[in-house]
Design a protein around this motif. Structure first.
Motif, PDB file in Angstrom:
ATOM      1  N   LEU A  56       0.816  -1.212   0.000  1.00 47.62           N
ATOM      2  CA  LEU A  56       0.000   0.000   0.000  1.00 47.62           C
ATOM      3  C   LEU A  56       0.852   1.266   0.000  1.00 47.62           C
ATOM      4  O   LEU A  56       0.404   2.324  -0.428  1.00 47.62           O
ATOM      5  N   SER A  57       2.079   1.150   0.502  1.00 45.38           N
ATOM      6  CA  SER A  57       2.960   2.310   0.619  1.00 45.38           C
ATOM      7  C   SER A  57       3.959   2.420  -0.525  1.00 45.38           C
ATOM      8  O   SER A  57       4.838   3.278  -0.496  1.00 45.38           O
TER       9      SER A  57
ATOM     10  N   ASN B 194      -3.951   4.711  -3.795  1.00 41.12           N
ATOM     11  CA  ASN B 194      -3.772   5.208  -2.434  1.00 41.12           C
ATOM     12  C   ASN B 194      -3.525   6.713  -2.508  1.00 41.12           C
ATOM     13  O   ASN B 194      -2.450   7.162  -2.898  1.00 41.12           O
TER      14      ASN B 194
ATOM     15  N   SER C 229      -2.377   8.800   3.072  1.00 40.66           N
ATOM     16  CA  SER C 229      -1.921   7.827   4.072  1.00 40.66           C
ATOM     17  C   SER C 229      -1.501   8.550   5.341  1.00 40.66           C
ATOM     18  O   SER C 229      -1.049   9.698   5.289  1.00 40.66           O
ATOM     19  N   ARG C 230      -1.654   7.876   6.460  1.00 37.93           N
ATOM     20  CA  ARG C 230      -1.174   8.394   7.737  1.00 37.93           C
ATOM     21  C   ARG C 230      -0.251   7.358   8.367  1.00 37.93           C
ATOM     22  O   ARG C 230      -0.492   6.155   8.260  1.00 37.93           O
ATOM     23  N   TYR C 231       0.772   7.884   9.040  1.00 34.80           N
ATOM     24  CA  TYR C 231       1.767   7.016   9.662  1.00 34.80           C
ATOM     25  C   TYR C 231       2.019   7.461  11.095  1.00 34.80           C
ATOM     26  O   TYR C 231       1.847   8.636  11.430  1.00 34.80           O
TER      27      TYR C 231
ATOM     28  N   LEU D 241       2.240   2.449   8.963  1.00 36.49           N
ATOM     29  CA  LEU D 241       0.978   2.845   8.349  1.00 36.49           C
ATOM     30  C   LEU D 241      -0.177   2.628   9.326  1.00 36.49           C
ATOM     31  O   LEU D 241      -0.317   1.548   9.912  1.00 36.49           O
TER      32      LEU D 241
ATOM     33  N   TRP E  56      -3.491   4.387   8.536  1.00 34.54           N
ATOM     34  CA  TRP E  56      -4.755   4.645   7.828  1.00 34.54           C
ATOM     35  C   TRP E  56      -4.438   5.035   6.402  1.00 34.54           C
ATOM     36  O   TRP E  56      -3.416   5.658   6.133  1.00 34.54           O
ATOM     37  N   CYS E  57      -5.300   4.643   5.484  1.00 31.99           N
ATOM     38  CA  CYS E  57      -5.157   5.122   4.111  1.00 31.99           C
ATOM     39  C   CYS E  57      -6.517   5.180   3.432  1.00 31.99           C
ATOM     40  O   CYS E  57      -7.448   4.451   3.788  1.00 31.99           O
TER      41      CYS E  57
END
Length: 363
Positions: free
Chosen positions: A73-74, A98, A101-103, A121, A123-124
């Motif tokens: 996903l990243s 995607n 994204s939040r990390y 990761l 949330w996305c």
């Protein structure tokens, strides 16, 4: 239903990942990581705070993520393909991107933040390349009907906007317990409308604004000229001021194209709350439309009988029905910005029939 969205079998779906694909399970979602694609297979259902389809063009995923799925996903690897498991099989969502994204920071060697690396990761948001028709959306994210806040508060307008404010907040935020406002102990000498607002908002941070902001009592700022700064635009572009010696003062601006609002503080505070309800509620919609499209959209709704506001456009008006607030704001180019908000997804459903190109729509 169009063939593009027709249900496929499990065998057909899995073949798109390629040989020796690995299936990884998480809450309400399965990731199939293969050489040809990674499949994101969500369970049918409406889960606003969970792994699920959220809108006609969006799918949200939340931690915990299997390591191999998070890595895919990243990265810009093989394509992401979406599916939703329904009783009859799998509804294909097509290619996903995607977009956000939040990390969270993760230190491997114990060094303090900031450190090199993206982190873990959490949330996305995956965007569909092609928006779903509403009949397909209802199949993969059925929306239950719920009791909605009524329009009882509207009966107080235009004569008693403070009573309307109290009733609107109590109904709209009925799921958030009220709290003691703590104002008596502070012995605040403030205009009564602002005190009414504080009492209605006590315990409900959302009422103070998640977009623009009305200051809490301990955040109020007095200017050198004696005026009180009681709120501001979310990026500090303009401030809202008043004369604290007036019983129902004019709302003044510092930094806005207009010097003051049309309605006094008592009505303005209700308008502020209505704006925030349309911008910042859990379920929202936004579109830029023509005057005629806006007229048709709000025709079945009730216009709030107050003078129009001067922001976010001039004029800005409010329209309501049970559980729904719609704000229309005139843009400089002659178009109309439409903001729709509700704390209940089902309240947005009547707006589906409008012939609008919604840029965002959670209903």
């Amino acid at each position: 239903m169009a063939d593009r969205w027709s249900i496929v079998t499990e065998c057909d779906m899995l073949s798109r990942a390629g040989v020796l694909a690995q299936a990884l399970s998480a809450e309400y979602v399965t990731y199939v990581v293969g050489p040809s694609a990674m499949l994101v297979i969500a369970e049918v259902g409406d889960r606003p705070d969970g792994n699920a389809v959220q809108s006609f063009d969006g799918l949200a995923l939340r931690e915990p993520f299997p390591e191999a799925a998070a890595a895919r996903l990243s990265s810009a690897g093989p394509p992401l393909l979406g599916f939703v498991r329904v009783p009859e099989g799998y509804v294909p969502l097509g290619r996903l991107e995607n977009t956000v994204s939040r990390y969270k920071p993760v230190s491997i060697d114990g060094s303090p933040w900031p450190f090199s690396g993206e982190g873990e990761l959490t949330w996305c948001q995956l965007r569909l390349a092609e928006r779903m028709p509403f009949d397909v959306l209802d199949q993969v994210r059925p929306t239950p009907e719920q009791p909605l806040p009524t329009l009882d508060w509207l009966r107080f307008l235009p004569d008693d906007p403070m009573a309307a404010l109290r009733d609107f907040v109590a109904g709209w935020y009925a799921d958030i317990p009220a709290d003691d406002d703590g104002l008596d102990a502070q012995e605040l000498e403030l205009p009564e409308p602002l005190l009414v607002f504080y009492r209605a908002a006590a315990g409900r941070r959302e009422v103070f604004g998640l977009h623009n902001q009305i200051y809490t009592a301990d955040e109020l700022e007095y200017e050198d000229d004696g005026r009180l700064q009681f709120g501001a635009e979310n990026q500090g572009v303009f401030a809202m001021l008043l004369d604290p010696t007036d019983a129902d003062p004019v709302v003044q601006y510092d930094g806005l194209h207009a010097e003051q609002e049309r309605e006094p503080l008592s009505a303005f505070l209700l308008q502020f709350v209505l704006c925030e309800a349309s911008y910042s509620s859990p379920f929202t919609g936004f579109a830029t439309v023509t005057e005629e499209q806006a007229r048709l959209l709000v025709q079945p709704l009730h216009r709030v009988p107050l003078q129009p506001m001067r922001w976010p456009g001039d004029p800005t008006r409010h329209y309501v029905t049970d559980g729904l607030v719609v704000t229309t704001a005139a843009a400089p180019d002659g178009s109309i910005e439409v903001y729709a908000g509700s704390r209940h997804r089902s309240a947005l459903r009547p707006l589906r029939d409008a012939d609008l190109a919604w840029e965002r729509f959670d209903g």
